[in-house]
Design an enzyme around this catalytic site. Sequence first.
Site, PDB file in Angstrom:
ATOM      1  N   LYS A  42       0.751  11.135 -10.651  1.00  0.00           N
ATOM      2  CA  LYS A  42      -0.141  10.246 -11.398  1.00  0.00           C
ATOM      3  C   LYS A  42       0.636   8.998 -11.794  1.00  0.00           C
ATOM      4  O   LYS A  42       1.733   9.103 -12.354  1.00  0.00           O
ATOM      5  CB  LYS A  42      -0.668  10.937 -12.663  1.00  0.00           C
ATOM      6  CG  LYS A  42      -1.852  11.832 -12.409  1.00  0.00           C
ATOM      7  CD  LYS A  42      -2.488  12.279 -13.718  1.00  0.00           C
ATOM      8  CE  LYS A  42      -3.659  13.211 -13.451  1.00  0.00           C
ATOM      9  NZ  LYS A  42      -4.206  13.783 -14.700  1.00  0.00           N
TER      10      LYS A  42
ATOM     11  N   LYS B 167       3.872  23.146 -13.100  1.00  0.00           N
ATOM     12  CA  LYS B 167       3.244  21.873 -12.714  1.00  0.00           C
ATOM     13  C   LYS B 167       3.264  21.718 -11.195  1.00  0.00           C
ATOM     14  O   LYS B 167       2.289  21.256 -10.588  1.00  0.00           O
ATOM     15  CB  LYS B 167       3.946  20.699 -13.405  1.00  0.00           C
ATOM     16  CG  LYS B 167       3.311  19.384 -13.030  1.00  0.00           C
ATOM     17  CD  LYS B 167       3.011  18.466 -14.159  1.00  0.00           C
ATOM     18  CE  LYS B 167       2.041  17.381 -13.683  1.00  0.00           C
ATOM     19  NZ  LYS B 167       2.009  16.202 -14.505  1.00  0.00           N
TER      20      LYS B 167
ATOM     21  N   HIS C 211       2.437  11.101 -28.233  1.00  0.00           N
ATOM     22  CA  HIS C 211       1.490  11.858 -27.408  1.00  0.00           C
ATOM     23  C   HIS C 211       1.562  13.357 -27.728  1.00  0.00           C
ATOM     24  O   HIS C 211       0.535  14.016 -27.923  1.00  0.00           O
ATOM     25  CB  HIS C 211       1.828  11.586 -25.941  1.00  0.00           C
ATOM     26  CG  HIS C 211       0.994  12.328 -24.955  1.00  0.00           C
ATOM     27  ND1 HIS C 211      -0.349  12.101 -24.798  1.00  0.00           N
ATOM     28  CD2 HIS C 211       1.310  13.322 -24.077  1.00  0.00           C
ATOM     29  CE1 HIS C 211      -0.827  12.906 -23.853  1.00  0.00           C
ATOM     30  NE2 HIS C 211       0.159  13.654 -23.413  1.00  0.00           N
TER      31      HIS C 211
ATOM     32  N   HIS D 113      -6.145  12.871 -26.815  1.00  0.00           N
ATOM     33  CA  HIS D 113      -6.327  11.457 -26.446  1.00  0.00           C
ATOM     34  C   HIS D 113      -7.149  10.719 -27.503  1.00  0.00           C
ATOM     35  O   HIS D 113      -6.882   9.554 -27.809  1.00  0.00           O
ATOM     36  CB  HIS D 113      -7.023  11.335 -25.087  1.00  0.00           C
ATOM     37  CG  HIS D 113      -6.112  11.641 -23.930  1.00  0.00           C
ATOM     38  ND1 HIS D 113      -6.571  12.149 -22.740  1.00  0.00           N
ATOM     39  CD2 HIS D 113      -4.771  11.511 -23.788  1.00  0.00           C
ATOM     40  CE1 HIS D 113      -5.551  12.320 -21.911  1.00  0.00           C
ATOM     41  NE2 HIS D 113      -4.446  11.939 -22.533  1.00  0.00           N
TER      42      HIS D 113
ATOM     43  N   GLU E 239       4.249  19.556 -24.606  1.00  0.00           N
ATOM     44  CA  GLU E 239       3.791  19.778 -23.214  1.00  0.00           C
ATOM     45  C   GLU E 239       4.374  21.074 -22.654  1.00  0.00           C
ATOM     46  O   GLU E 239       3.746  21.746 -21.837  1.00  0.00           O
ATOM     47  CB  GLU E 239       4.189  18.599 -22.312  1.00  0.00           C
ATOM     48  CG  GLU E 239       3.507  17.282 -22.648  1.00  0.00           C
ATOM     49  CD  GLU E 239       2.021  17.208 -22.234  1.00  0.00           C
ATOM     50  OE1 GLU E 239       1.516  18.122 -21.571  1.00  0.00           O
ATOM     51  OE2 GLU E 239       1.382  16.199 -22.604  1.00  0.00           O
TER      52      GLU E 239
ATOM     53  N   GLU F 156      -6.945  16.264  -8.874  1.00  0.00           N
ATOM     54  CA  GLU F 156      -7.678  16.773 -10.044  1.00  0.00           C
ATOM     55  C   GLU F 156      -9.145  17.055  -9.734  1.00  0.00           C
ATOM     56  O   GLU F 156     -10.049  16.672 -10.473  1.00  0.00           O
ATOM     57  CB  GLU F 156      -7.552  15.763 -11.200  1.00  0.00           C
ATOM     58  CG  GLU F 156      -7.708  16.405 -12.572  1.00  0.00           C
ATOM     59  CD  GLU F 156      -7.224  15.505 -13.696  1.00  0.00           C
ATOM     60  OE1 GLU F 156      -6.347  15.928 -14.432  1.00  0.00           O
ATOM     61  OE2 GLU F 156      -7.702  14.357 -13.808  1.00  0.00           O
TER      62      GLU F 156
ATOM     63  N   ASN G 285      -4.699  19.512 -18.701  1.00  0.00           N
ATOM     64  CA  ASN G 285      -5.246  18.705 -19.802  1.00  0.00           C
ATOM     65  C   ASN G 285      -5.528  19.544 -21.043  1.00  0.00           C
ATOM     66  O   ASN G 285      -6.207  19.076 -21.965  1.00  0.00           O
ATOM     67  CB  ASN G 285      -6.532  18.002 -19.354  1.00  0.00           C
ATOM     68  CG  ASN G 285      -6.242  17.008 -18.254  1.00  0.00           C
ATOM     69  OD1 ASN G 285      -5.192  16.385 -18.251  1.00  0.00           O
ATOM     70  ND2 ASN G 285      -7.157  16.894 -17.313  1.00  0.00           N
TER      71      ASN G 285
ATOM     72  N   ARG H  98      -6.104  21.279 -11.358  1.00  0.00           N
ATOM     73  CA  ARG H  98      -5.223  20.385 -12.120  1.00  0.00           C
ATOM     74  C   ARG H  98      -5.746  20.105 -13.534  1.00  0.00           C
ATOM     75  O   ARG H  98      -4.971  19.784 -14.426  1.00  0.00           O
ATOM     76  CB  ARG H  98      -5.011  19.069 -11.352  1.00  0.00           C
ATOM     77  CG  ARG H  98      -3.954  18.201 -12.010  1.00  0.00           C
ATOM     78  CD  ARG H  98      -3.492  17.049 -11.145  1.00  0.00           C
ATOM     79  NE  ARG H  98      -2.474  16.299 -11.829  1.00  0.00           N
ATOM     80  CZ  ARG H  98      -1.607  15.480 -11.265  1.00  0.00           C
ATOM     81  NH1 ARG H  98      -1.634  15.302  -9.957  1.00  0.00           N
ATOM     82  NH2 ARG H  98      -0.709  14.844 -11.977  1.00  0.00           N
TER      83      ARG H  98
ATOM     84  N   HIS I 196      -5.655  17.986 -24.461  1.00  0.00           N
ATOM     85  CA  HIS I 196      -5.619  16.531 -24.291  1.00  0.00           C
ATOM     86  C   HIS I 196      -6.937  15.840 -24.633  1.00  0.00           C
ATOM     87  O   HIS I 196      -6.940  14.643 -24.873  1.00  0.00           O
ATOM     88  CB  HIS I 196      -5.204  16.172 -22.858  1.00  0.00           C
ATOM     89  CG  HIS I 196      -3.728  16.323 -22.624  1.00  0.00           C
ATOM     90  ND1 HIS I 196      -3.066  17.519 -22.797  1.00  0.00           N
ATOM     91  CD2 HIS I 196      -2.775  15.424 -22.246  1.00  0.00           C
ATOM     92  CE1 HIS I 196      -1.784  17.353 -22.520  1.00  0.00           C
ATOM     93  NE2 HIS I 196      -1.571  16.101 -22.187  1.00  0.00           N
TER      94      HIS I 196
ATOM     95  N   ARG J  47       0.811  -1.229   0.000  1.00  0.00           N
ATOM     96  CA  ARG J  47       0.000   0.000   0.000  1.00  0.00           C
ATOM     97  C   ARG J  47       0.840   1.273   0.000  1.00  0.00           C
ATOM     98  O   ARG J  47       0.391   2.324   0.436  1.00  0.00           O
ATOM     99  CB  ARG J  47      -0.976   0.036   1.176  1.00  0.00           C
ATOM    100  CG  ARG J  47      -1.957  -1.120   1.167  1.00  0.00           C
ATOM    101  CD  ARG J  47      -3.175  -0.829   2.019  1.00  0.00           C
ATOM    102  NE  ARG J  47      -4.086  -1.943   1.974  1.00  0.00           N
ATOM    103  CZ  ARG J  47      -4.042  -2.963   2.819  1.00  0.00           C
ATOM    104  NH1 ARG J  47      -3.141  -2.988   3.779  1.00  0.00           N
ATOM    105  NH2 ARG J  47      -4.901  -3.950   2.708  1.00  0.00           N
TER     106      ARG J  47
HETATM  107  N1  GLY Z   1      -0.449  15.070 -17.294  1.00  0.00           N
HETATM  108  C1  GLY Z   1      -1.460  15.800 -16.662  1.00  0.00           C
HETATM  109  C2  GLY Z   1      -1.414  15.742 -15.182  1.00  0.00           C
HETATM  110  O1  GLY Z   1      -0.397  15.353 -14.619  1.00  0.00           O
HETATM  111  O2  GLY Z   1      -2.363  16.064 -14.527  1.00  0.00           O
END
Ligand code: GLY
Length: 380
Positions: A140, A232, A269, A257, A182, A242, A250, A246, A253, A118
């Site tokens: 993430k 970031k 990407h 995507h 990015e 998010e 995106n 956050r 994106h 965990r």
């Molecule tokens: N790649 C987008 C984020 O980290 O939220």
Amino acid sequence: MSVRVTVNGDAPYDVVIGRHLLGELPGMLGTGVRRVLVMHPASLSATGEAVREDLVAQGYEAFVVELPDAEEQKTAQVAAFCWQVLGQADFTRSDAIVSVGGGATTDLAGFVAATWLRGLRVVHMPTTLLAMVDAAVGGKTGINTAEGKNLVGAFHPPAGVLCDLAALESLDRWDLVAGMAEVVKTGFIADERILELVEAHADDLRGWKGPDATDETWAVLAELVERSVRVKARVVGEDLTEQGLREILNYGHTLGHAIELTERYQWRHGAAVAVGMVFAAELARLGGKLDDAVVDRHREILTSLGLPTSYRGDRWDKLLGAMRRDKKTRGDLLRFVVLDDVARPTRLEGPDPTLLAAAYAEVSKEPPTGNAEVKVQLGL
Ligand code: GLY
């Protein structure tokens, strides 16, 4: 000289940007760690082994797992193999993982770290521009399944991130360009200076010469990494999971995507996100939010880097279907990050279908993409 950016949150951590950063690793691993598993893709075995040997020299019991390259490593089978290694080597909660690689490796290693007992500490050592400015920062983690990319994962912030710019020396030119998408995204959502730097140095970045790059180009790249990481860090420090802010990361994106899916992940990407940003800019312009000049700026900057800005006109229905199924869609409502201006992001929820189609018409009416763009998309 290295730069240190702190990411706030329940367990704050540092992102260090510079060169020859291995000496920082023990400090990031923290006290009490005895065993360390170094995870790296096959293409980085020399670097991974060097990190393992350095850890042994520092007194750790260090192990190494060689992973398949690129997205091949982000599977439940590879994660299960890593759990097996951790179990057989008796890793406890006070031990740690170090990832050495691009975004796929930081995603997988972060996921293995999040799930073993965990939660183990993980330090990321990103080796691509994309991983430095995006994947390695913010916690993430995830793997892919037959149903889609990153559908299984966890938020698991690292104990630290070491961005050794020397890793970019050997980066393929088109990987650098794809990572720049990015960086440009970060400029449009939060930091206009990033856009100015790219505008002034696009030729050098597009023609990336690695070890033969000029001191000036290296200085620009270092500043772009630092500025992107600062944005970031601020965003994920405020909104790890998010819930709101956050989402701005995106930008580009949602359609990006969908293009990746439609292209069966054969596009990079960054190339898909580049088209997605132009689409989002057109959405904002047609919705009366954004000036023509800022939309033009999107096309000019992305084109100057060799990134694509258009996509096939016969794919709209497919793309719309993919966007509706995206994991970030809420209920039936499509959501887009759009701009009111540079560095003024906002949300557009449930836009009128005619507005969406009109924005797509603007993205699909350009002539077919040129050779350079095909290279960045397919990595030829
Ligand atoms: N790649 C987008 C984020 O980290 O939220």
